[in-house]
Design a protein around this motif. Structure first.
Motif, PDB file in Angstrom:
ATOM      1  N   ASN A 169      40.033  33.827  -8.615  1.00 39.51           N
ATOM      2  CA  ASN A 169      41.439  34.118  -8.331  1.00 39.51           C
ATOM      3  C   ASN A 169      41.998  33.144  -7.296  1.00 39.51           C
ATOM      4  OD1 ASN A 169      41.543  36.231 -10.152  1.00 39.51           O
ATOM      5  ND2 ASN A 169      41.147  37.801  -8.610  1.00 39.51           N
ATOM      6  N   PHE A 170      41.190  32.830  -6.272  1.00 44.17           N
ATOM      7  CA  PHE A 170      41.604  31.843  -5.275  1.00 44.17           C
ATOM      8  C   PHE A 170      41.871  30.502  -5.967  1.00 44.17           C
ATOM      9  CE2 PHE A 170      41.027  28.432  -2.292  1.00 44.17           C
ATOM     10  CZ  PHE A 170      41.665  28.876  -1.144  1.00 44.17           C
ATOM     11  N   ALA A 171      40.955  30.093  -6.836  1.00 42.89           N
ATOM     12  CA  ALA A 171      41.127  28.830  -7.559  1.00 42.89           C
ATOM     13  C   ALA A 171      42.414  28.856  -8.382  1.00 42.89           C
ATOM     14  CB  ALA A 171      39.916  28.572  -8.460  1.00 42.89           C
ATOM     15  N   PHE A 172      42.608  29.910  -9.152  1.00 41.86           N
ATOM     16  CA  PHE A 172      43.796  29.997  -9.997  1.00 41.86           C
ATOM     17  C   PHE A 172      45.074  29.998  -9.164  1.00 41.86           C
ATOM     18  CE2 PHE A 172      40.847  32.421 -13.045  1.00 41.86           C
ATOM     19  CZ  PHE A 172      40.384  31.241 -13.596  1.00 41.86           C
ATOM     20  N   ASP A 173      45.044  30.697  -8.014  1.00 47.07           N
ATOM     21  CA  ASP A 173      46.203  30.739  -7.131  1.00 47.07           C
ATOM     22  C   ASP A 173      46.551  29.359  -6.574  1.00 47.07           C
ATOM     23  OD1 ASP A 173      46.428  33.471  -7.511  1.00 47.07           O
ATOM     24  OD2 ASP A 173      45.548  34.005  -5.573  1.00 47.07           O
ATOM     25  N   HIS A 174      45.573  28.454  -6.567  1.00 47.84           N
ATOM     26  CA  HIS A 174      45.787  27.098  -6.061  1.00 47.84           C
ATOM     27  C   HIS A 174      45.804  26.060  -7.198  1.00 47.84           C
ATOM     28  CE1 HIS A 174      44.718  29.261  -2.399  1.00 47.84           C
ATOM     29  NE2 HIS A 174      45.464  28.347  -1.803  1.00 47.84           N
ATOM     30  N   ASN A 175      46.098  26.553  -8.406  1.00 45.51           N
ATOM     31  CA  ASN A 175      46.209  25.695  -9.596  1.00 45.51           C
ATOM     32  C   ASN A 175      44.955  24.889  -9.866  1.00 45.51           C
ATOM     33  OD1 ASN A 175      48.901  26.522 -10.182  1.00 45.51           O
ATOM     34  ND2 ASN A 175      49.575  25.216  -8.498  1.00 45.51           N
ATOM     35  N   ILE A 176      43.812  25.505  -9.622  1.00 47.71           N
ATOM     36  CA  ILE A 176      42.519  24.881  -9.913  1.00 47.71           C
ATOM     37  C   ILE A 176      41.962  25.534 -11.168  1.00 47.71           C
ATOM     38  CG2 ILE A 176      40.137  24.598  -9.107  1.00 47.71           C
ATOM     39  CD1 ILE A 176      41.283  24.604  -6.226  1.00 47.71           C
ATOM     40  N   GLY A 177      41.637  24.710 -12.153  1.00 49.28           N
ATOM     41  CA  GLY A 177      41.033  25.215 -13.372  1.00 49.28           C
ATOM     42  C   GLY A 177      39.550  25.465 -13.176  1.00 49.28           C
ATOM     43  N   VAL A 178      39.022  26.367 -13.995  1.00 50.13           N
ATOM     44  CA  VAL A 178      37.604  26.720 -13.931  1.00 50.13           C
ATOM     45  C   VAL A 178      37.018  26.583 -15.332  1.00 50.13           C
ATOM     46  CG1 VAL A 178      35.949  28.555 -13.456  1.00 50.13           C
ATOM     47  CG2 VAL A 178      37.975  28.334 -12.026  1.00 50.13           C
ATOM     48  N   LEU A 179      35.949  25.807 -15.429  1.00 51.14           N
ATOM     49  CA  LEU A 179      35.214  25.661 -16.685  1.00 51.14           C
ATOM     50  C   LEU A 179      33.789  26.136 -16.435  1.00 51.14           C
ATOM     51  CD1 LEU A 179      34.975  24.598 -19.607  1.00 51.14           C
ATOM     52  CD2 LEU A 179      34.430  22.363 -18.626  1.00 51.14           C
ATOM     53  N   LEU A 180      33.356  27.113 -17.195  1.00 56.45           N
ATOM     54  CA  LEU A 180      31.998  27.636 -17.073  1.00 56.45           C
ATOM     55  C   LEU A 180      31.170  27.097 -18.218  1.00 56.45           C
ATOM     56  CD1 LEU A 180      32.850  31.386 -16.309  1.00 56.45           C
ATOM     57  CD2 LEU A 180      32.419  29.544 -14.678  1.00 56.45           C
ATOM     58  N   LEU A 181      29.967  26.645 -17.899  1.00 53.79           N
ATOM     59  CA  LEU A 181      29.060  26.216 -18.950  1.00 53.79           C
ATOM     60  C   LEU A 181      27.649  26.654 -18.595  1.00 53.79           C
ATOM     61  CD1 LEU A 181      27.339  23.371 -18.085  1.00 53.79           C
ATOM     62  CD2 LEU A 181      29.662  22.531 -18.157  1.00 53.79           C
ATOM     63  N   SER A 182      26.870  26.856 -19.619  1.00 49.17           N
ATOM     64  CA  SER A 182      25.469  27.230 -19.435  1.00 49.17           C
ATOM     65  C   SER A 182      24.636  26.098 -20.014  1.00 49.17           C
ATOM     66  CB  SER A 182      25.176  28.547 -20.153  1.00 49.17           C
ATOM     67  OG  SER A 182      23.833  28.912 -19.956  1.00 49.17           O
ATOM     68  N   THR A 183      23.959  25.395 -19.133  1.00 50.35           N
ATOM     69  CA  THR A 183      23.173  24.237 -19.539  1.00 50.35           C
ATOM     70  C   THR A 183      21.858  24.271 -18.769  1.00 50.35           C
ATOM     71  OG1 THR A 183      23.273  21.840 -19.875  1.00 50.35           O
ATOM     72  CG2 THR A 183      24.307  22.697 -17.884  1.00 50.35           C
ATOM     73  N   SER A 184      21.190  23.170 -18.641  1.00 48.69           N
ATOM     74  CA  SER A 184      19.922  23.103 -17.933  1.00 48.69           C
ATOM     75  C   SER A 184      20.048  23.682 -16.524  1.00 48.69           C
ATOM     76  CB  SER A 184      19.465  21.639 -17.838  1.00 48.69           C
ATOM     77  OG  SER A 184      18.440  21.494 -16.893  1.00 48.69           O
ATOM     78  N   LYS A 185      19.017  24.382 -16.078  1.00 50.36           N
ATOM     79  CA  LYS A 185      19.001  24.993 -14.745  1.00 50.36           C
ATOM     80  C   LYS A 185      19.148  23.951 -13.635  1.00 50.36           C
ATOM     81  CE  LYS A 185      16.124  28.846 -16.123  1.00 50.36           C
ATOM     82  NZ  LYS A 185      16.581  30.098 -15.575  1.00 50.36           N
ATOM     83  N   GLU A 186      18.887  22.703 -13.935  1.00 58.36           N
ATOM     84  CA  GLU A 186      18.961  21.623 -12.941  1.00 58.36           C
ATOM     85  C   GLU A 186      20.317  20.926 -12.924  1.00 58.36           C
ATOM     86  OE1 GLU A 186      16.359  21.176 -10.896  1.00 58.36           O
ATOM     87  OE2 GLU A 186      15.383  22.801 -11.967  1.00 58.36           O
ATOM     88  N   TYR A 187      21.192  21.240 -13.871  1.00 59.75           N
ATOM     89  CA  TYR A 187      22.476  20.548 -13.978  1.00 59.75           C
ATOM     90  C   TYR A 187      23.396  20.987 -12.844  1.00 59.75           C
ATOM     91  CZ  TYR A 187      26.741  18.695 -16.038  1.00 59.75           C
ATOM     92  OH  TYR A 187      27.904  18.002 -16.262  1.00 59.75           O
ATOM     93  N   ASN A 188      23.913  20.031 -12.090  1.00 59.68           N
ATOM     94  CA  ASN A 188      24.776  20.319 -10.944  1.00 59.68           C
ATOM     95  C   ASN A 188      26.185  20.698 -11.378  1.00 59.68           C
ATOM     96  OD1 ASN A 188      22.825  19.592  -8.974  1.00 59.68           O
ATOM     97  ND2 ASN A 188      23.228  17.448  -9.419  1.00 59.68           N
TER      98      ASN A 188
END
Length: 135
Positions: free
Chosen positions: A10-29
């Motif tokens: 919600n903080f991100a959205f309130d500051h016009n920051i997009g959020v992309l969630l992905l599930s990949t390797s446990k080591e991926y930053n």
């Protein structure tokens, strides 16, 4: 944890920051893409308890207005990485305060919220600065 994650999103959205969630390797930053004003979060990160801290960290990169891509790497920190870490610590502290969570010691706070141990000294300073709050 889900409520904290929602608070951070919600903080991100309130500051016009997009959020992309992905599930990949446990080591991926996870990343902060400033050109798209978007954070990219690996939901499969090797330490699941750190995910809210990482979300706050990546938001911190975008709030700081740094150029280019930034990512959480869990290694020695540059000043920009440290600034993003401090942003995350502070926003999670704000959330805990709003929840009236009570902690007698900063170590309890960082353990409860999945904040890396490298932030303990900063958490101690934050607690001292806010000693008028009931924890």
């Amino acid at each position: 944890m889900n409520d904290l994650i929602q608070y951070l999103f919600n903080f991100a959205f309130d500051h016009n920051i997009g959020v992309l969630l992905l599930s990949t390797s446990k080591e991926y930053n996870s990343l902060a893409d400033k050109t798209k004003k978007t954070i990219i979060i690996n939901t499969n990160w090797k330490n699941q308890n750190e995910i809210p801290f990482i979300i706050g960290h990546e938001i911190g990169h975008l709030m700081d207005g740094e150029p280019c891509l930034s990512y959480f790497c869990g290694t020695s920190l540059s000043s920009k990485e440290r600034t993003a870490d401090l942003f995350s610590l502070n926003i999670i502290f704000e959330y805990a305060t709003l929840q009236y969570d009570s902690f007698e010691e900063p170590i309890q706070f960082i353990q409860q919220y999945g904040i890396p141990n490298r932030m303990l000294d900063d958490a101690c300073r934050l607690f001292k600065k806010n000693d008028d709050l009931v924890f």
